[in-house]
Design a protein around this motif. Structure first.
Motif, PDB file in Angstrom:
ATOM      1  N   ALA A 187       0.839  -1.195   0.000  1.00 17.96           N
ATOM      2  CA  ALA A 187       0.000   0.000   0.000  1.00 17.96           C
ATOM      3  C   ALA A 187       0.875   1.247   0.000  1.00 17.96           C
ATOM      4  O   ALA A 187       1.826   1.355   0.778  1.00 17.96           O
ATOM      5  CB  ALA A 187      -0.919   0.005   1.224  1.00 17.96           C
ATOM      6  N   ALA A 188       0.542   2.191  -0.862  1.00 17.18           N
ATOM      7  CA  ALA A 188       1.339   3.411  -0.967  1.00 17.18           C
ATOM      8  C   ALA A 188       0.957   4.429   0.094  1.00 17.18           C
ATOM      9  O   ALA A 188       1.793   5.214   0.548  1.00 17.18           O
ATOM     10  CB  ALA A 188       1.169   4.024  -2.359  1.00 17.18           C
ATOM     11  N   ARG A 189      -0.307   4.433   0.459  1.00 16.33           N
ATOM     12  CA  ARG A 189      -0.801   5.407   1.423  1.00 16.33           C
ATOM     13  C   ARG A 189      -1.821   4.713   2.308  1.00 16.33           C
ATOM     14  O   ARG A 189      -2.710   4.010   1.809  1.00 16.33           O
ATOM     15  CB  ARG A 189      -1.444   6.588   0.693  1.00 16.33           C
ATOM     16  N   ILE A 190      -1.702   4.891   3.614  1.00 17.11           N
ATOM     17  CA  ILE A 190      -2.595   4.255   4.578  1.00 17.11           C
ATOM     18  C   ILE A 190      -3.167   5.354   5.451  1.00 17.11           C
ATOM     19  O   ILE A 190      -2.439   6.016   6.196  1.00 17.11           O
ATOM     20  CB  ILE A 190      -1.861   3.206   5.425  1.00 17.11           C
ATOM     21  N   ILE A 191      -4.479   5.565   5.345  1.00 14.81           N
ATOM     22  CA  ILE A 191      -5.145   6.665   6.036  1.00 14.81           C
ATOM     23  C   ILE A 191      -5.906   6.117   7.237  1.00 14.81           C
ATOM     24  O   ILE A 191      -6.815   5.287   7.083  1.00 14.81           O
ATOM     25  CB  ILE A 191      -6.125   7.398   5.101  1.00 14.81           C
TER      26      ILE A 191
END
Length: 351
Positions: A197-201
């Protein structure tokens, strides 16, 4: 022995109860060295899991030392230090052959349900526990892995990974939002990176948990109490929505929140334990090519995750925030049930 006993909704006590005994040749008896409390235990105490009857010993997570072994057990011996998996697997039925241990067809507890500890049979919040199907349902703890790290492999790490990350079909480069920064949500954040995953919010109402999420893999955080929280998430995705939305709370509002932020062609992975029905706006969603998954962990990935913990690739011990003795288990429940106030993630209870 002493154990945490359920006496109906809202009622529990630390009682003197009979010691467990081997009843089948595939059983073992484990002296519980370390256990913990799960959000599911709180759901049980609220009355959300009516299959749990009065008199049941709660708990489905634990690490301990084997004290007795049934005649048919071949891979475990007295003295072994083991992780007690939250899911029991006979290893012989059709679901077990598929690795879908959550639906083991053995008649221990109830056929088709692998989660039996603290649910359909006595659980791990006790000084000793009987473990059925020991060859398939416990994992030896490698040297160098602490009890505090190992107990997180009973449930939360495989749950976050299997039901959140794998079922959510996370792929390299994805933007993932996890709604609910409790222990299971944090486990999903910690393991989403395994699939690139490139971005985890992290999305939550609690600023403390949002801050903690950054040490568990979250790259960004959004407070869902903000009026414009959806717009903030969408701004992180070029306005398209997230590739994967993981629901890790178990209430209608958080599932509905996932439907608002997922992009066309994306996935919603429901991990939370729901006690009430959730309305699904199919009239709006059918055209968006959205996949919705849900499930009960099978713990089939526990051996792989255990290797990563042993190699210090996953800092599982970081989930432990509060520590208690067995005699302080009622205090542990009080602390865990007031997590927003106490800042508790996982409470560790040790003998």
């Amino acid at each position: 022995m002493r154990a945490l006993v359920y006496h109906g909704p809202g009622k529990k006590s630390w009682d003197e109860v009979p010691d467990p005994r081997i009843t089948d040749p595939t059983d073992i008896i484990v002296k519980v060295d370390t256990t913990t409390i799960c959000g599911t235990d709180l759901h049980i105490l609220k009355g959300d899991v009516p299959a749990v009857t009065e008199g049941r010993i709660l708990g489905h997570e634990g690490v301990g030392t084997v004290t007795e072994v049934g005649d048919a057990v071949s891979t475990i011996k007295v003295g072994d230090r083991v992780i007690i998996s939250c899911i029991s697997a006979c290893g012989a039925c059709s679901y077990c052959h598929q690795g879908l241990y959550a639906h083991c067809l053995a008649d221990e507890g109830a056929s088709g349900i692998g989660w039996i500890f603290g649910h359909l049979i006595d659980g791990t919040q006790a000084e000793y526990v009987r473990v059925p199907f020991a060859d398939n349902s416990v994992y030896k703890v490698p040297e160098g892995v602490s009890d505090e790290a190992a107990v997180m492999l009973s449930d939360i790490l495989p749950t976050g990974f299997e039901i959140g990350v794998r079922y959510g079909r996370v792929e390299p480069g994805d933007v993932v939002a996890v709604i609910g920064a409790g222990p299971v949500g944090l486990a999903a954040m910690m393991t989403a990176g395994l699939y690139g995953a490139a971005r985890i919010i992290a999305v939550d109402l609690d600023e403390n948990r949002l801050e903690q999420a950054k040490s568990f893999g979250a790259t960004d955080s959004v407070n869902s109490g903000d009026a414009d929280w959806v717009e903030k998430v969408m701004a992180m995705t070029d306005g398209l929505g997230v590739d994967v939305a993981i629901e890790a709370v178990g209430i209608p509002a958080t599932f509905e929140a996932c439907t608002r932020i997922v992009r066309p062609g994306g996935s919603i992975a429901n991990v939370g334990v729901h006690g009430k029905p959730v309305e699904l706006p199919l009239d709006e969603m059918w055209i968006k090519d959205i996949a919705i998954t849900m499930g009960l962990v099978s713990t089939s990935t526990t051996p792989m995750l255990l290797k990563l913990v042993a190699q210090q690739k996953l800092p599982a011990e970081n989930f432990a925030t509060h520590r208690f003795t067995f005699d302080e288990v009622m205090d542990a429940y009080d602390t865990f049930s007031r997590a927003a106030e106490t800042k508790a993630l996982k409470v560790v209870i040790s003998g």
